[in-house]
Design a protein around this motif. Structure first.
Motif, PDB file in Angstrom:
ATOM      1  N   PRO A 110      23.007  25.761  22.171  1.00 52.71           N
ATOM      2  CA  PRO A 110      22.468  24.444  22.539  1.00 52.71           C
ATOM      3  C   PRO A 110      21.760  24.439  23.881  1.00 52.71           C
ATOM      4  O   PRO A 110      21.895  25.378  24.686  1.00 52.71           O
ATOM      5  CB  PRO A 110      23.737  23.584  22.598  1.00 52.71           C
ATOM      6  CG  PRO A 110      24.812  24.543  22.997  1.00 52.71           C
ATOM      7  CD  PRO A 110      24.459  25.836  22.314  1.00 52.71           C
ATOM      8  N   PRO A 111      21.021  23.358  24.161  1.00 51.45           N
ATOM      9  CA  PRO A 111      20.528  23.161  25.524  1.00 51.45           C
ATOM     10  C   PRO A 111      21.682  23.176  26.517  1.00 51.45           C
ATOM     11  O   PRO A 111      22.812  22.810  26.188  1.00 51.45           O
ATOM     12  CB  PRO A 111      19.871  21.773  25.458  1.00 51.45           C
ATOM     13  CG  PRO A 111      19.489  21.601  24.017  1.00 51.45           C
ATOM     14  CD  PRO A 111      20.581  22.283  23.242  1.00 51.45           C
ATOM     15  N   PHE A 112      21.395  23.585  27.736  1.00 50.55           N
ATOM     16  CA  PHE A 112      22.436  23.783  28.730  1.00 50.55           C
ATOM     17  C   PHE A 112      23.084  22.485  29.193  1.00 50.55           C
ATOM     18  O   PHE A 112      24.070  22.517  29.941  1.00 50.55           O
ATOM     19  CB  PHE A 112      21.874  24.511  29.952  1.00 50.55           C
ATOM     20  CG  PHE A 112      21.269  25.858  29.655  1.00 50.55           C
ATOM     21  CD1 PHE A 112      21.423  26.484  28.419  1.00 50.55           C
ATOM     22  CD2 PHE A 112      20.523  26.519  30.625  1.00 50.55           C
ATOM     23  CE1 PHE A 112      20.857  27.724  28.152  1.00 50.55           C
ATOM     24  CE2 PHE A 112      19.958  27.767  30.381  1.00 50.55           C
ATOM     25  CZ  PHE A 112      20.125  28.353  29.146  1.00 50.55           C
ATOM     26  N   VAL A 113      22.558  21.337  28.761  1.00 52.09           N
ATOM     27  CA  VAL A 113      23.101  20.036  29.163  1.00 52.09           C
ATOM     28  C   VAL A 113      24.105  19.503  28.147  1.00 52.09           C
ATOM     29  O   VAL A 113      24.668  18.429  28.354  1.00 52.09           O
ATOM     30  CB  VAL A 113      21.970  19.008  29.367  1.00 52.09           C
ATOM     31  CG1 VAL A 113      21.082  19.412  30.545  1.00 52.09           C
ATOM     32  CG2 VAL A 113      21.118  18.858  28.097  1.00 52.09           C
ATOM     33  N   MET A 114      24.352  20.215  27.065  1.00 54.58           N
ATOM     34  CA  MET A 114      25.317  19.745  26.070  1.00 54.58           C
ATOM     35  C   MET A 114      26.718  19.689  26.683  1.00 54.58           C
ATOM     36  O   MET A 114      27.104  20.565  27.456  1.00 54.58           O
ATOM     37  CB  MET A 114      25.321  20.645  24.830  1.00 54.58           C
ATOM     38  CG  MET A 114      26.289  20.183  23.753  1.00 54.58           C
ATOM     39  SD  MET A 114      26.228  21.215  22.258  1.00 54.58           S
ATOM     40  CE  MET A 114      24.891  20.417  21.379  1.00 54.58           C
ATOM     41  N   ASP A 115      27.502  18.648  26.307  1.00 57.42           N
ATOM     42  CA  ASP A 115      28.829  18.494  26.898  1.00 57.42           C
ATOM     43  C   ASP A 115      29.933  18.853  25.913  1.00 57.42           C
ATOM     44  O   ASP A 115      29.681  19.138  24.745  1.00 57.42           O
ATOM     45  CB  ASP A 115      29.026  17.078  27.451  1.00 57.42           C
ATOM     46  CG  ASP A 115      28.918  15.992  26.391  1.00 57.42           C
ATOM     47  OD1 ASP A 115      29.267  16.260  25.214  1.00 57.42           O
ATOM     48  OD2 ASP A 115      28.503  14.876  26.734  1.00 57.42           O
TER      49      ASP A 115
END
Length: 453
Positions: free
Chosen positions: A422-427
């Protein structure tokens, strides 16, 4: 404006995927993509493992806009540009020691072909014209143009064009789940690495130009990291026989594994390294070849420069996008975030999936994880390719609004996996959501398939 879904029977686009008709994307933000019908998709693979800083970054859009208004196309044999120079410096600041020059191109396959050619020219500059042969690995992915395809080791992509491919020699990959030698790590003593030395000796060391390998295996072996010591053994062998080590980090570089460059996990410095995909966060086509300073000086001293080029190499607009992406990763410490949260992503996937009888392995590094599916876990027997297990699981997830990435051909032409990157901003809440839905999709597809038998 409403646009019809793309298919082979409508419109004028030759689509990448011929059937079925594709939904029409109209908006994206963060980790989400929205289609024309208002359906939202959680992008758990960053498209083709490209989107690292998240969708819809205003800073990148502004940098591209400003660059186009200042000057758009500048031919790199006539001018250099602050955008390209600044991007080169920004990458060098994070690169392994000694990698100090970057040659910018448009796509990952382009970068790989440029690296193969550059390795040859380095030997010419050093008065070793007899060194021309390339070694790479089976089950690798390096691009689909003919030069990159010659190096690639993915069977189904190579077979239709086999008569057209250049002569590259392939060795087994570091794939401990299905060791080509039937051995077990660490008792194997890294037999797959020693295969490189054996192959160099059989070919004649004086003829071997370069060894090309993915630092972390990507689309064909579904995020399979090399075992400890493998990359250092490869580096030592290349040094012993004056072979250029090219590490392909088009997929696994730019922070994806928790370091800016994936080889930094092992403390190994390549001679050449390729970047792409996440280099501009997926906003514009951009790739690069990172070059060791000593090799750059050898090319300079040769007098003729690097005999290579491209209309869109060193493009200032693409470089502006790449520089903006690097500044986002730095300012928001997103590479550090991947290093911190990557183990939690892997643990979440393992916790939800490892007990399923069809899950043979969950492996990865940082925000790059593969889930391999098998017909029999005890023997790692793959599903036959004609059952299309990966495609069915992927589609079941897509129908649920979750995007993953397909990986096939892990065992000959058979073998199935999906990749979560995923994008690095996924939580962490998204980790749980994705993992639960992957489990449901696997159970749905394979339970249905078992009932059909």
């Amino acid at each position: 404006m409403t646009v019809k879904a793309s298919s082979r029977r409508e419109g004028n686009v030759f689509p990448r995927r011929l059937n079925p008709p594709l939904p029409v994307a109209v908006k994206s933000d963060g980790v989400w993509i929205e289609d024309q019908e208002g359906k939202r998709y959680l992008d758990a693979s960053g498209g083709a493992i490209v989107v690292n800083a998240g969708h819809g970054r205003v800073e990148i859009a502004q940098a591209v806009y400003d660059q186009i208004l200042a000057y758009d196309y500048i031919h790199p044999t006539m001018f250099t540009t602050p955008a390209a120079e600044s991007l080169g410096s920004a990458l060098a600041a994070h690169a392994p020691e000694g990698i100090g020059r970057f040659y910018f191109l448009s796509g990952g396959g382009e970068a790989v072909e440029a690296a193969i050619k550059l390795a040859r020219q380095i030997h010419l500059a050093n008065r070793r014209p007899e060194k021309f042969r390339l070694i790479s690995r089976w089950k690798s992915y390096h691009g689909l143009s003919l030069g990159a395809l010659s190096a690639m080791g993915r069977t189904t992509f190579r077979t239709p064009f086999a008569p057209m491919l250049a002569d590259a020699v392939h060795i087994p990959p570091p794939y401990c789940l299905r060791c080509s030698y039937g051995l077990t790590f660490p008792d194997c003593r890294l037999r797959c690495a020693l295969a490189l030395e054996e192959t160099i000796l059989n070919m004649g060391p004086e003829t071997v130009s370069a060894f090309l390998a993915e630092t972390v295996s990507g689309g064909t072996l579904a995020a399979y990291p090399p075992p400890p010591g493998y990359l250092q053994a490869i580096r030592d062998i290349c040094d012993a026989y004056d072979v250029i080590l090219i590490l392909d980090e088009v997929l696994c570089g730019m922070g994806r594994t928790g370091h800016w460059f994936a080889c930094q996990h092992d403390g190994v410095v390549p001679d050449l390294v390729t970047l792409g995909k996440g280099l501009a966060g997926g906003t514009v086509p951009l790739s690069a070849v990172g070059v060791n300073n000593a090799h750059f000086e050898a090319i300079c001293s040769h007098g003729g420069g690097f005999v290579h080029g491209g209309t869109f190499s060193h493009h200032p607009v693409a470089a502006a996008a790449g520089l903006a992406l690097v500044r986002i990763l730095e300012r928001e410490r997103l590479v550090e975030r991947v290093a911190e949260w990557g183990p939690a992503l892997g643990e979440t996937l393992s916790n939800h999936l490892s007990d399923l009888p069809w899950v043979g392995d969950v492996r990865g590094r940082g925000f790059l994880w593969g889930v391999e599916l098998v017909n029999d876990r005890a023997s790692n027997t793959p599903f036959p390719r004609d059952q299309q297990v990966t495609e069915k699981v992927w589609q079941a997830l897509f129908d649920r609004g979750i995007i993953t990435y397909k990986s096939t051909g892990l065992a000959g032409v058979d073998g199935d996996a999906i990749i979560v990157a995923p994008p690095f901003v996924m939580d962490s809440a998204d980790f749980e959501y994705v993992a639960r839905n992957i489990r449901t999709a696997i159970e749905q597809v394979l339970a249905d398939q078992n009932r059909e038998r």
